[in-house]
Design a protein around this motif. Structure first.
Motif, PDB file in Angstrom:
ATOM      1  N   TYR A 151       0.840  -1.206   0.000  1.00 30.48           N
ATOM      2  CA  TYR A 151       0.000   0.000   0.000  1.00 30.48           C
ATOM      3  C   TYR A 151       0.876   1.258   0.000  1.00 30.48           C
ATOM      4  O   TYR A 151       0.622   2.203  -0.747  1.00 30.48           O
ATOM      5  N   ASN A 152       1.899   1.259   0.846  1.00 31.74           N
ATOM      6  CA  ASN A 152       2.796   2.409   0.934  1.00 31.74           C
ATOM      7  C   ASN A 152       3.488   2.695  -0.402  1.00 31.74           C
ATOM      8  O   ASN A 152       3.598   3.850  -0.814  1.00 31.74           O
ATOM      9  N   GLU A 153       3.959   1.649  -1.069  1.00 32.85           N
ATOM     10  CA  GLU A 153       4.629   1.814  -2.363  1.00 32.85           C
ATOM     11  C   GLU A 153       3.695   2.431  -3.397  1.00 32.85           C
ATOM     12  O   GLU A 153       4.100   3.286  -4.172  1.00 32.85           O
ATOM     13  N   GLU A 154       2.443   1.992  -3.393  1.00 36.36           N
ATOM     14  CA  GLU A 154       1.478   2.495  -4.374  1.00 36.36           C
ATOM     15  C   GLU A 154       0.979   3.903  -4.062  1.00 36.36           C
ATOM     16  O   GLU A 154       0.592   4.644  -4.963  1.00 36.36           O
ATOM     17  N   ASN A 155       0.979   4.284  -2.781  1.00 29.54           N
ATOM     18  CA  ASN A 155       0.345   5.530  -2.382  1.00 29.54           C
ATOM     19  C   ASN A 155       1.302   6.567  -1.794  1.00 29.54           C
ATOM     20  O   ASN A 155       0.853   7.646  -1.393  1.00 29.54           O
ATOM     21  N   GLY A 156       2.592   6.253  -1.718  1.00 32.69           N
ATOM     22  CA  GLY A 156       3.564   7.200  -1.179  1.00 32.69           C
ATOM     23  C   GLY A 156       3.331   7.533   0.285  1.00 32.69           C
ATOM     24  O   GLY A 156       3.513   8.678   0.708  1.00 32.69           O
ATOM     25  N   THR A 157       2.907   6.546   1.052  1.00 35.45           N
ATOM     26  CA  THR A 157       2.647   6.747   2.480  1.00 35.45           C
ATOM     27  C   THR A 157       3.670   5.988   3.306  1.00 35.45           C
ATOM     28  O   THR A 157       4.525   5.273   2.763  1.00 35.45           O
ATOM     29  N   ASN A 158       3.589   6.124   4.617  1.00 39.58           N
ATOM     30  CA  ASN A 158       4.540   5.480   5.529  1.00 39.58           C
ATOM     31  C   ASN A 158       3.828   4.726   6.647  1.00 39.58           C
ATOM     32  O   ASN A 158       4.227   4.795   7.803  1.00 39.58           O
ATOM     33  N   TYR A 159       2.777   4.027   6.314  1.00 43.56           N
ATOM     34  CA  TYR A 159       2.018   3.297   7.334  1.00 43.56           C
ATOM     35  C   TYR A 159       2.834   2.139   7.894  1.00 43.56           C
ATOM     36  O   TYR A 159       3.631   1.521   7.191  1.00 43.56           O
ATOM     37  N   GLU A 160       2.598   1.878   9.180  1.00 43.49           N
ATOM     38  CA  GLU A 160       3.158   0.705   9.847  1.00 43.49           C
ATOM     39  C   GLU A 160       2.036   0.012  10.606  1.00 43.49           C
ATOM     40  O   GLU A 160       1.166   0.669  11.189  1.00 43.49           O
ATOM     41  N   VAL A 161       2.067  -1.302  10.623  1.00 39.62           N
ATOM     42  CA  VAL A 161       1.028  -2.088  11.274  1.00 39.62           C
ATOM     43  C   VAL A 161       1.092  -1.895  12.785  1.00 39.62           C
ATOM     44  O   VAL A 161       2.156  -1.989  13.389  1.00 39.62           O
ATOM     45  N   VAL A 162      -0.063  -1.605  13.364  1.00 40.62           N
ATOM     46  CA  VAL A 162      -0.187  -1.478  14.814  1.00 40.62           C
ATOM     47  C   VAL A 162      -0.747  -2.773  15.401  1.00 40.62           C
ATOM     48  O   VAL A 162      -0.342  -3.210  16.461  1.00 40.62           O
ATOM     49  N   GLY A 163      -1.681  -3.402  14.684  1.00 46.08           N
ATOM     50  CA  GLY A 163      -2.268  -4.639  15.171  1.00 46.08           C
ATOM     51  C   GLY A 163      -3.191  -5.262  14.145  1.00 46.08           C
ATOM     52  O   GLY A 163      -3.616  -4.622  13.191  1.00 46.08           O
TER      53      GLY A 163
END
Length: 198
Positions: free
Chosen positions: A108-120
């Motif tokens: 998702y991050n690669e496609e959308n230029g975001t920096n999300y990390e899994v919390v749970g």
């Protein structure tokens, strides 16, 4: 994943027994406990009432369609059929599901230029298909953008030989806000009084 693979492998053999499949404590000496997947008996053979069977299947398919496979209840008499979507247990503590969630969020991050990390991980269903498709509901945050605990739905295919593909990973739409009541809120009696005055 070993747990799920073993579960489906055993379900596909004639010698399958409930005792072999369910050891909720993991004390059978195996590397993984099989308690991450529900098991209560042989496919739909336990149905003695055709109406109950029809109700269960109808409810199952309604849930499957309404949630795109992400939110399906446990149906003890039908969930053991090959290819049926089943809910998994202990998803918040399963390292394999966290690994798959991280894989989906990186995609998702690669496609959308975001920096999300899994919390749970909050919920997961799965079905087998020359491997397994996991429908994972997870929480993630983007510390850079300042977003907190956004809910995602990710579908990840994991082939028998280990290759993976992120089928989809999307932010779950937030529910629409409840419509607010008018600032002027009349009781039925007050409305009748207003009608009389008019």
């Amino acid at each position: 994943m070993a747990c799920l693979e073993e579960k489906f492998e055993q379900l596909s053999t004639e010698e399958t027994s409930c005792d072999v499949l369910m050891d909720p404590t993991g004390e059978d000496g195996s590397e993984d406990s099989l308690d991450c997947v529900h098991w209560e008996g042989d496919s739909d053979d336990d149905y003695s009432d055709p109406e109950e069977r029809a109700r269960d299947y109808r409810k199952y398919y309604q849930q499957l369609a309404a949630s795109d496979g992400f939110d399906v209840d446990y149906f003890p008499k039908i969930n053991t059929l090959m290819g049926m979507t089943i809910p998994l247990d202990n998803v918040d503590t399963d390292p394999h599901l966290h690994e798959l969630s991280g894989f989906a969020i990186r995609s998702y991050n690669e496609e959308n230029g975001t920096n999300y990390e899994v919390v749970g991980v909050t919920k997961t269903t799965a079905y087998n298909c020359s491997g397994f498709v996991y429908n994972i509901t997870l929480k993630a945050e983007d510390a850079v953008a300042g977003t907190g605990n956004d809910i995602f739905r990710a579908s990840v295919y994991e082939a028998i030989f280990g290759s993976r593909e992120c089928i989809s990973c999307e932010l779950q739409p937030k529910p629409a806000p409840e419509p607010s009541l008018s600032k002027v809120d009349f009781t039925e009696k007050e409305c009748q009084e207003k009608d009389v005055e008019a």
